[in-house]
Design an enzyme around this catalytic site. Structure first.
Site: not given
Length: 78
Positions: A15-17, A42
């Site tokens: 997931r981000c980042p 994502d």
């Protein structure tokens, strides 16, 4: 016809980042003209990966999305 893929990144589950950081790390060690295939799930990467490319001088040469799976092919520019 698409170019040969030099590097493949399977970023499923990150997931981000995470996807952007891993992509940047790969781009940093690639040579000009090489390509990387990024596979991730994502949803934020739809905007984040192209933004990274603009920032670091790479080009998204292909993008597809199917069943929540995102695939980018990026070429490192000079």
């Amino acid at each position: 016809m698409l170019k040969n893929i030099d590097v493949t990144l399977d970023l499923i589950g990150l997931r981000c980042p995470g996807p952007v950081l891993k992509t940047k790390k790969a781009i940093d060690i690639m040579q000009s003209g090489q390509t990387v295939l990024i596979i991730c799930d994502d949803g934020g990467a739809v905007d984040d990966i192209p933004a990274l490319c603009r920032r670091v001088g790479c080009k998204v040469i292909d993008f597809s999305e199917e069943n929540g799976m995102l695939k980018f092919i990026i070429e490192k520019q000079a």
